[in-house]
Write an enzyme that holds these catalytic residues in place. Structure first.
Site, PDB file in Angstrom:
ATOM      1  CB  CYS A 123       5.506  -4.847  20.827  1.00 10.84           C
ATOM      2  SG  CYS A 123       3.940  -4.464  20.425  1.00 10.84           S
ATOM      3  CG  HIS A 248       7.778  -5.582  17.669  1.00 12.53           C
ATOM      4  ND1 HIS A 248       6.926  -6.678  18.119  1.00 12.53           N
ATOM      5  CD2 HIS A 248       6.960  -4.709  17.637  1.00 12.53           C
ATOM      6  CE1 HIS A 248       5.594  -6.277  17.878  1.00 12.53           C
ATOM      7  NE2 HIS A 248       5.643  -4.967  17.484  1.00 12.53           N
ATOM      8  CG  ASN A 278       2.362  -6.237  16.103  1.00 12.45           C
ATOM      9  OD1 ASN A 278       2.825  -6.914  16.951  1.00 12.45           O
ATOM     10  ND2 ASN A 278       2.521  -5.033  15.809  1.00 12.45           N
TER      11      ASN A 278
HETATM   12  O1  UT7 Z   1       3.396  -2.915  17.563  1.00  9.07           O
HETATM   13  C1  UT7 Z   1       3.521  -1.627  17.424  1.00  9.07           C
HETATM   14  C2  UT7 Z   1       2.028  -1.657  16.640  1.00  9.07           C
HETATM   15  N1  UT7 Z   1       1.579  -0.631  15.391  1.00  9.07           N
HETATM   16  C3  UT7 Z   1       2.533  -0.572  14.365  1.00  9.07           C
HETATM   17  O2  UT7 Z   1       3.445  -0.999  14.079  1.00  9.07           O
HETATM   18  C4  UT7 Z   1       1.477   0.366  13.556  1.00  9.07           C
HETATM   19  C5  UT7 Z   1       2.582   1.314  12.802  1.00  9.07           C
HETATM   20  N2  UT7 Z   1       2.129   1.900  11.662  1.00  9.07           N
HETATM   21  C6  UT7 Z   1       1.529   1.323  10.462  1.00  9.07           C
HETATM   22  O3  UT7 Z   1       1.957   0.143  10.246  1.00  9.07           O
HETATM   23  C7  UT7 Z   1       0.903   1.823   9.387  1.00  9.07           C
HETATM   24  O4  UT7 Z   1       0.645   3.208   9.750  1.00  9.07           O
HETATM   25  C8  UT7 Z   1      -0.162   1.257   8.797  1.00  9.07           C
HETATM   26  C9  UT7 Z   1      -0.087  -0.086   8.009  1.00  9.07           C
HETATM   27  C10 UT7 Z   1      -1.279   1.050   9.803  1.00  9.07           C
HETATM   28  C11 UT7 Z   1      -1.105   2.232   8.019  1.00  9.07           C
HETATM   29  O5  UT7 Z   1      -0.305   2.224   6.794  1.00  9.07           O
HETATM   30  P1  UT7 Z   1      -0.025   3.900   6.209  1.00  9.07           P
HETATM   31  O6  UT7 Z   1       0.892   3.847   5.285  1.00  9.07           O
HETATM   32  O7  UT7 Z   1       0.360   4.832   7.448  1.00  9.07           O
HETATM   33  O8  UT7 Z   1      -1.372   4.414   5.874  1.00  9.07           O
HETATM   34  P2  UT7 Z   1      -2.350   5.741   6.174  1.00  9.07           P
HETATM   35  O9  UT7 Z   1      -3.037   5.418   7.518  1.00  9.07           O
HETATM   36  O10 UT7 Z   1      -1.331   7.025   5.961  1.00  9.07           O
HETATM   37  O11 UT7 Z   1      -3.118   5.778   4.899  1.00  9.07           O
HETATM   38  C12 UT7 Z   1      -2.604   5.955   3.384  1.00  9.07           C
HETATM   39  C13 UT7 Z   1      -3.666   5.727   2.494  1.00  9.07           C
HETATM   40  C14 UT7 Z   1      -5.018   6.152   2.711  1.00  9.07           C
HETATM   41  O12 UT7 Z   1      -5.497   6.686   1.513  1.00  9.07           O
HETATM   42  P3  UT7 Z   1      -5.612   7.846   0.786  1.00  9.07           P
HETATM   43  O13 UT7 Z   1      -6.068   8.812   1.792  1.00  9.07           O
HETATM   44  O14 UT7 Z   1      -4.191   8.229   0.536  1.00  9.07           O
HETATM   45  O15 UT7 Z   1      -6.494   7.775  -0.242  1.00  9.07           O
HETATM   46  C15 UT7 Z   1      -5.696   5.274   3.759  1.00  9.07           C
HETATM   47  O16 UT7 Z   1      -7.230   5.312   3.274  1.00  9.07           O
HETATM   48  O17 UT7 Z   1      -4.079   4.295   2.684  1.00  9.07           O
HETATM   49  C16 UT7 Z   1      -5.450   3.874   2.814  1.00  9.07           C
HETATM   50  N3  UT7 Z   1      -5.623   2.924   3.562  1.00  9.07           N
HETATM   51  C17 UT7 Z   1      -5.779   1.571   3.673  1.00  9.07           C
HETATM   52  N4  UT7 Z   1      -6.143   1.221   2.033  1.00  9.07           N
HETATM   53  C18 UT7 Z   1      -6.317  -0.183   2.236  1.00  9.07           C
HETATM   54  C19 UT7 Z   1      -5.447   2.756   5.034  1.00  9.07           C
HETATM   55  N5  UT7 Z   1      -5.787   1.560   5.690  1.00  9.07           N
HETATM   56  C20 UT7 Z   1      -5.859   0.779   4.288  1.00  9.07           C
HETATM   57  C21 UT7 Z   1      -6.142  -0.558   4.390  1.00  9.07           C
HETATM   58  N6  UT7 Z   1      -6.307  -0.895   3.190  1.00  9.07           N
HETATM   59  N7  UT7 Z   1      -6.057  -1.343   5.471  1.00  9.07           N
END
Ligand code: UT7
Length: 323
Positions: A123, A248, A278
């Site tokens: 990126c 980005h 993204n």
């Molecule tokens: O160019 C670089 C590319 N990459 C990035 O920029 C990624 C950077 N990271 C992120 O954008 C975030 O980490 C994500 C958007 C990918 C994920 O968000 P998060 O706030 O880090 O979620 P998490 O993995 O910590 O999960 C939190 C909760 C979990 O539920 P519980 O355990 O709290 O009940 C997950 O199961 O959110 C749940 N969850 C979702 N719920 C609905 C995880 N993904 C999803 C989803 N929809 N897609």
């Protein structure tokens, strides 16, 4: 026409600078909304918007096709012919083939016979390309085409809740020219990488992107802060001196968290994430194009380009806008 002296180093000193004279951007037609994803994924429009700032992304098209279209618009906006271009740099993470690079095919489609190569810095790629272009201008070239383009749908599993909600396709291109008046300048830049973080975002041959989202988030905020500070320091500037930040477009919360530490304001930030998702190397030129078309860039403005990505890589550059 490309000059005969394109490979002769320029003498240093005197007014000399860089100007971006034409920008073009394209998104493929097919829209994949958050609601579309809920048909096969345990997620919701609200969750994705709130946690990422994304409403929809585009899929379809190829990296070479999107690049060619964006470059044609950039050339037209610069008022140039393909033969005027001395070098094509294509920043991409999703090339048409593993080998050869995609840039020569794009150059062919454009009618350019100059050098053409792919640049893989994820990126951060387009900002790396901008800095490389400045070096090539210093080496004697007059005009470099810097493209950032992705067809991430080829390496994204749209059933995966971590990555499928984020990534989309698109392309942005910029014609970067010598500015003999010295009004336009690459005032400072900072490029970096930390290969200890290869494992947090990668795709193996024939496979899809794998990501530790939380760790990418943490590192992204850190390296954006570090790189922006480095470029500001090198230019002898503070946040107040920057007129527009073009970051980005990965996750709105990453930008907001980094901005809090940097003292940047969202009002001065170019964002297209909500409707593009993204798009990796394409995201910064897509946001630049949007800002230009909205009349948010004026001569003399200081623009800060700021990227981070898989590798990890990061890159920032401050450009004083010439026209
Ligand atoms: O160019 C670089 C590319 N990459 C990035 O920029 C990624 C950077 N990271 C992120 O954008 C975030 O980490 C994500 C958007 C990918 C994920 O968000 P998060 O706030 O880090 O979620 P998490 O993995 O910590 O999960 C939190 C909760 C979990 O539920 P519980 O355990 O709290 O009940 C997950 O199961 O959110 C749940 N969850 C979702 N719920 C609905 C995880 N993904 C999803 C989803 N929809 N897609």
């Amino acid at each position: 026409m490309a000059t005969d002296t394109a490979n002769a180093p320029r003498p240093m000193g005197g007014p000399w600078g860089l100007k971006i004279t034409g920008v073009g951007a394209v998104l493929p037609e097919k829209v994949l909304t958050n609601k579309d994803l809920t048909a096969w994924m345990d997620t919701s429009d609200e969750w994705i918007r709130e946690r990422t700032g994304i409403a929809e992304r585009r899929i379809g098209g190829s990296t070479s096709g999107l690049s060619t279209e964006a470059a044609q618009i950039a050339l037209a906006n610069a008022g140039l012919d393909p033969g005027d271009i001395d070098q094509v740099i294509l920043a991409t993470t999703s090339p048409d083939h593993i080998c050869p690079g995609t840039a020569p095919a794009v150059a062919r489609e454009l009618g350019i016979l100059a050098g053409a190569f792919d640049l893989q810095a994820a990126c951060s790629g387009w900002v790396y390309g901008l800095v490389m272009a400045n070096g090539l201008l210093l080496q004697g070239m007059d005009r470099v085409l810097v493209i950032g383009a992705e067809s991430l749908d080829r390496i994204t599993d749209y059933h995966d809740r971590g990555t499928g909600i984020l990534f989309g396709n698109g392309a942005g291109a910029a014609v970067v020219e010598r500015d003999e008046t010295g009004a336009g300048q690459l005032l400072s830049w900072d490029l970096g990488s930390n290969g200890n973080y290869v494992h947090i975002l990668y795709a193996d041959h024939g496979d899809v992107l794998q990501m530790d989202g939380r760790e990418v988030f943490r590192q992204a905020v850190k390296v954006m802060q570090r790189s922006a500070t480095a470029s500001l320091d090198k230019a002898g500037m503070t946040a107040d001196d920057i007129d527009l930040i073009v970051p980005h477009q990965a996750n709105i919360r990453i930008v907001e968290a980094a901005w809090k530490k940097l003292g940047f304001s969202m009002d001065k930030t170019a964002m297209v994430l909500e409707r593009t998702g993204n798009t990796s190397a394409a995201s910064i030129p897509l946001a630049l194009d949007d800002a230009l078309r909205a009349g948010r860039v004026n001569p003399g403005d200081n623009l800060l380009f700021l990227g981070f990505g898989a590798g990890m890589t990061w890159a920032s550059a401050i450009v004083r806008w010439a026209e």
